[in-house]
Motif scaffolding. Structure first.
Motif, mmCIF file in Angstrom:
data_model
loop_
_atom_site.group_PDB
_atom_site.id
_atom_site.type_symbol
_atom_site.label_atom_id
_atom_site.label_comp_id
_atom_site.label_asym_id
_atom_site.label_seq_id
_atom_site.Cartn_x
_atom_site.Cartn_y
_atom_site.Cartn_z
ATOM 1 N N ILE A 165 0.833 -1.202 0.000
ATOM 2 C CA ILE A 165 0.000 0.000 0.000
ATOM 3 C C ILE A 165 0.871 1.257 0.000
ATOM 4 O O ILE A 165 0.571 2.229 -0.701
ATOM 5 N N ALA A 166 1.955 1.257 0.777
ATOM 6 C CA ALA A 166 2.838 2.430 0.796
ATOM 7 C C ALA A 166 3.468 2.655 -0.576
ATOM 8 O O ALA A 166 3.546 3.795 -1.054
ATOM 9 N N GLY A 167 3.901 1.583 -1.219
ATOM 10 C CA GLY A 167 4.475 1.716 -2.555
ATOM 11 C C GLY A 167 3.456 2.214 -3.562
ATOM 12 O O GLY A 167 3.744 3.105 -4.380
ATOM 13 N N ALA A 168 2.257 1.654 -3.512
ATOM 14 C CA ALA A 168 1.211 2.073 -4.451
ATOM 15 C C ALA A 168 0.755 3.506 -4.191
ATOM 16 O O ALA A 168 0.529 4.276 -5.135
ATOM 17 N N ALA A 169 0.634 3.891 -2.924
ATOM 18 C CA ALA A 169 0.229 5.265 -2.611
ATOM 19 C C ALA A 169 1.304 6.254 -3.055
ATOM 20 O O ALA A 169 0.989 7.323 -3.607
ATOM 21 N N SER B 219 13.558 7.979 13.311
ATOM 22 C CA SER B 219 14.103 7.208 12.182
ATOM 23 C C SER B 219 13.206 7.300 10.946
ATOM 24 O O SER B 219 13.635 6.947 9.849
ATOM 25 N N MET B 220 12.002 7.802 11.110
ATOM 26 C CA MET B 220 11.123 7.996 9.957
ATOM 27 C C MET B 220 11.718 9.015 8.983
ATOM 28 O O MET B 220 11.396 9.004 7.795
ATOM 29 N N PRO C 286 4.291 7.757 1.304
ATOM 30 C CA PRO C 286 4.502 6.464 1.965
ATOM 31 C C PRO C 286 5.003 6.601 3.394
ATOM 32 O O PRO C 286 4.668 5.787 4.263
ATOM 33 N N THR C 287 5.770 7.675 3.663
ATOM 34 C CA THR C 287 6.251 7.889 5.032
ATOM 35 C C THR C 287 5.080 8.183 5.967
ATOM 36 O O THR C 287 4.998 7.623 7.063
#
Length: 191
Positions: A85-89, A150-151, A180-181
Protein backbone atom coordinates in the motif's frame (compact mmCIF):
# COMPACT_ATOMS: atom_id res chain seq x y z
CA UNK A 1 26.10 -10.02 -32.84
CA UNK A 2 22.48 -9.29 -31.96
CA UNK A 3 21.31 -5.68 -31.86
CA UNK A 4 20.53 -4.22 -28.46
CA UNK A 5 16.80 -4.31 -29.10
CA UNK A 6 16.93 -8.12 -29.35
CA UNK A 7 18.72 -8.61 -26.01
CA UNK A 8 16.97 -10.95 -23.57
CA UNK A 9 14.63 -9.26 -21.13
CA UNK A 10 16.71 -10.36 -18.14
CA UNK A 11 19.90 -8.62 -19.31
CA UNK A 12 20.21 -4.84 -18.98
CA UNK A 13 16.65 -4.44 -17.73
CA UNK A 14 16.77 -2.36 -14.53
CA UNK A 15 12.97 -2.39 -13.92
CA UNK A 16 13.04 -6.20 -13.72
CA UNK A 17 15.96 -6.02 -11.30
CA UNK A 18 14.10 -3.45 -9.17
CA UNK A 19 11.02 -5.65 -9.02
CA UNK A 20 13.17 -8.65 -8.12
CA UNK A 21 14.82 -6.65 -5.33
CA UNK A 22 11.39 -5.49 -4.15
CA UNK A 23 10.12 -9.07 -4.00
CA UNK A 24 13.24 -10.27 -2.20
CA UNK A 25 13.15 -7.54 0.46
CA UNK A 26 9.42 -7.98 0.99
CA UNK A 27 9.88 -11.74 1.35
CA UNK A 28 12.72 -11.23 3.84
CA UNK A 29 10.56 -8.83 5.81
CA UNK A 30 7.69 -11.34 5.91
CA UNK A 31 10.06 -14.13 6.97
CA UNK A 32 11.53 -11.95 9.72
CA UNK A 33 8.17 -11.57 11.46
CA UNK A 34 8.29 -15.01 13.14
CA UNK A 35 11.69 -14.06 14.54
CA UNK A 36 10.29 -10.81 15.88
CA UNK A 37 7.41 -12.71 17.45
CA UNK A 38 9.88 -14.94 19.29
CA UNK A 39 10.53 -11.92 21.48
CA UNK A 40 6.85 -11.99 22.50
CA UNK A 41 6.77 -15.56 23.81
CA UNK A 42 6.61 -14.43 27.45
CA UNK A 43 3.62 -12.24 26.66
CA UNK A 44 1.94 -15.13 24.85
CA UNK A 45 2.61 -17.41 27.83
CA UNK A 46 1.12 -14.85 30.25
CA UNK A 47 -1.95 -14.52 28.02
CA UNK A 48 -2.49 -18.28 27.89
CA UNK A 49 -2.06 -18.65 31.65
CA UNK A 50 -4.45 -15.75 32.27
CA UNK A 51 -7.14 -17.36 30.08
CA UNK A 52 -6.57 -20.92 31.31
CA UNK A 53 -5.16 -20.51 34.84
CA UNK A 54 -5.05 -24.17 35.89
CA UNK A 55 -3.67 -25.68 32.69
CA UNK A 56 -0.83 -28.18 32.62
CA UNK A 57 2.47 -27.40 30.91
CA UNK A 58 1.59 -29.16 27.63
CA UNK A 59 -1.60 -27.17 26.88
CA UNK A 60 0.22 -23.96 27.78
CA UNK A 61 3.00 -24.82 25.32
CA UNK A 62 0.42 -25.58 22.63
CA UNK A 63 -1.36 -22.30 23.33
CA UNK A 64 1.89 -20.33 23.18
CA UNK A 65 2.93 -22.06 19.94
CA UNK A 66 -0.45 -21.43 18.31
CA UNK A 67 -0.39 -17.78 19.41
CA UNK A 68 3.13 -17.44 17.98
CA UNK A 69 2.12 -18.98 14.64
CA UNK A 70 -1.06 -16.93 14.41
CA UNK A 71 0.74 -13.72 15.37
CA UNK A 72 3.57 -14.41 12.93
CA UNK A 73 1.19 -14.97 10.04
CA UNK A 74 -0.84 -11.87 10.87
CA UNK A 75 2.28 -9.72 11.30
CA UNK A 76 3.76 -10.98 8.02
CA UNK A 77 0.51 -10.26 6.17
CA UNK A 78 0.31 -6.85 7.83
CA UNK A 79 3.85 -5.97 6.77
CA UNK A 80 3.15 -7.13 3.21
CA UNK A 81 0.01 -5.01 3.16
CA UNK A 82 1.84 -1.95 4.51
CA UNK A 83 4.71 -2.26 2.01
CA UNK A 84 2.39 -2.80 -0.96
CA UNK A 85 0.00 0.00 0.00
CA UNK A 86 2.84 2.43 0.80
CA UNK A 87 4.48 1.72 -2.55
CA UNK A 88 1.21 2.07 -4.45
CA UNK A 89 0.23 5.27 -2.61
CA UNK A 90 3.64 6.78 -3.28
CA UNK A 91 3.47 5.78 -6.95
CA UNK A 92 -0.01 7.31 -7.22
CA UNK A 93 1.34 10.53 -5.72
CA UNK A 94 4.15 10.43 -8.28
CA UNK A 95 1.56 10.05 -11.05
CA UNK A 96 -0.31 13.10 -9.76
CA UNK A 97 2.95 15.07 -9.61
CA UNK A 98 3.78 14.23 -13.24
CA UNK A 99 6.03 11.19 -13.00
CA UNK A 100 7.91 10.28 -16.16
CA UNK A 101 8.51 6.68 -15.07
CA UNK A 102 6.25 3.65 -15.17
CA UNK A 103 3.79 3.17 -12.30
CA UNK A 104 5.13 -0.33 -11.59
CA UNK A 105 8.69 0.97 -11.38
CA UNK A 106 7.71 3.78 -9.02
CA UNK A 107 5.75 1.36 -6.86
CA UNK A 108 8.57 -1.18 -6.78
CA UNK A 109 11.27 1.34 -5.92
CA UNK A 110 9.18 2.94 -3.17
CA UNK A 111 8.37 -0.54 -1.88
CA UNK A 112 12.10 -1.30 -1.81
CA UNK A 113 12.65 1.87 0.23
CA UNK A 114 9.89 1.00 2.73
CA UNK A 115 10.77 -2.69 3.14
CA UNK A 116 14.50 -1.87 3.26
CA UNK A 117 13.81 0.68 5.98
CA UNK A 118 11.78 -1.79 8.03
CA UNK A 119 14.38 -4.55 7.59
CA UNK A 120 17.20 -2.18 8.50
CA UNK A 121 15.34 -0.97 11.58
CA UNK A 122 14.65 -4.56 12.60
CA UNK A 123 18.30 -5.50 12.14
CA UNK A 124 19.53 -2.51 14.14
CA UNK A 125 17.03 -3.18 16.93
CA UNK A 126 18.01 -6.84 17.08
CA UNK A 127 21.73 -6.07 17.12
CA UNK A 128 21.18 -3.40 19.77
CA UNK A 129 19.20 -5.85 21.86
CA UNK A 130 21.80 -8.60 21.54
CA UNK A 131 24.88 -6.41 22.05
CA UNK A 132 23.69 -3.71 24.44
CA UNK A 133 20.29 -4.87 25.74
CA UNK A 134 18.74 -1.70 24.26
CA UNK A 135 15.82 -2.11 23.72
CA UNK A 136 15.18 -5.23 25.65
CA UNK A 137 14.13 -8.18 23.53
CA UNK A 138 10.50 -8.04 24.64
CA UNK A 139 10.17 -4.47 23.38
CA UNK A 140 11.59 -4.94 19.86
CA UNK A 141 8.12 -5.44 18.38
CA UNK A 142 6.83 -2.28 20.05
CA UNK A 143 9.80 -0.18 18.92
CA UNK A 144 9.67 -1.61 15.39
CA UNK A 145 6.05 -0.56 15.07
CA UNK A 146 6.57 2.85 16.65
CA UNK A 147 6.89 6.30 15.15
CA UNK A 148 10.29 7.78 15.96
CA UNK A 149 12.91 10.07 14.41
CA UNK A 150 14.10 7.21 12.18
CA UNK A 151 11.12 8.00 9.96
CA UNK A 152 13.29 10.80 8.58
CA UNK A 153 15.55 8.09 7.15
CA UNK A 154 12.53 6.55 5.45
CA UNK A 155 11.53 9.93 4.04
CA UNK A 156 15.06 10.44 2.68
CA UNK A 157 15.13 6.94 1.17
CA UNK A 158 11.73 7.50 -0.45
CA UNK A 159 12.87 10.88 -1.78
CA UNK A 160 15.92 9.26 -3.41
CA UNK A 161 13.72 6.49 -4.81
CA UNK A 162 11.23 8.96 -6.25
CA UNK A 163 13.95 11.15 -7.73
CA UNK A 164 15.54 8.10 -9.36
CA UNK A 165 12.40 6.40 -10.61
CA UNK A 166 9.91 9.16 -11.33
CA UNK A 167 12.46 11.80 -12.38
CA UNK A 168 10.69 14.57 -10.52
CA UNK A 169 12.13 17.82 -9.18
CA UNK A 170 13.33 17.91 -5.58
CA UNK A 171 10.23 19.66 -4.18
CA UNK A 172 7.82 17.35 -6.01
CA UNK A 173 9.93 14.28 -5.19
CA UNK A 174 9.99 15.21 -1.51
CA UNK A 175 6.24 15.79 -1.47
CA UNK A 176 5.65 12.41 -3.12
CA UNK A 177 8.06 10.71 -0.71
CA UNK A 178 6.09 11.98 2.25
CA UNK A 179 3.06 9.95 1.17
CA UNK A 180 4.50 6.46 1.96
CA UNK A 181 6.25 7.89 5.03
CA UNK A 182 3.01 9.37 6.35
CA UNK A 183 1.12 6.19 5.54
CA UNK A 184 3.62 4.10 7.51
CA UNK A 185 3.44 6.59 10.40
CA UNK A 186 -0.36 6.38 10.46
CA UNK A 187 -0.25 2.57 10.41
CA UNK A 188 2.27 2.58 13.26
CA UNK A 189 0.14 4.96 15.31
CA UNK A 190 -3.06 2.99 14.70
CA UNK A 191 -1.55 -0.46 15.31
Amino acid sequence: MAPEGDAPAERNHPPAARRRTFRLLTLLLALAMPLVNLTLLDQYREGVIRRVPHADAAPVKVGVASAWVFGSVLNALGMLFVVLIAGAAGAAACRLAGSQGAFADDRALLGVAVSGFLLGKLLLLTLGSVLFSLPTADHIAAVLGGVDPSMAVLAAACTCAVRHSARLSWPRGTACALVPTALLAVVCLVA
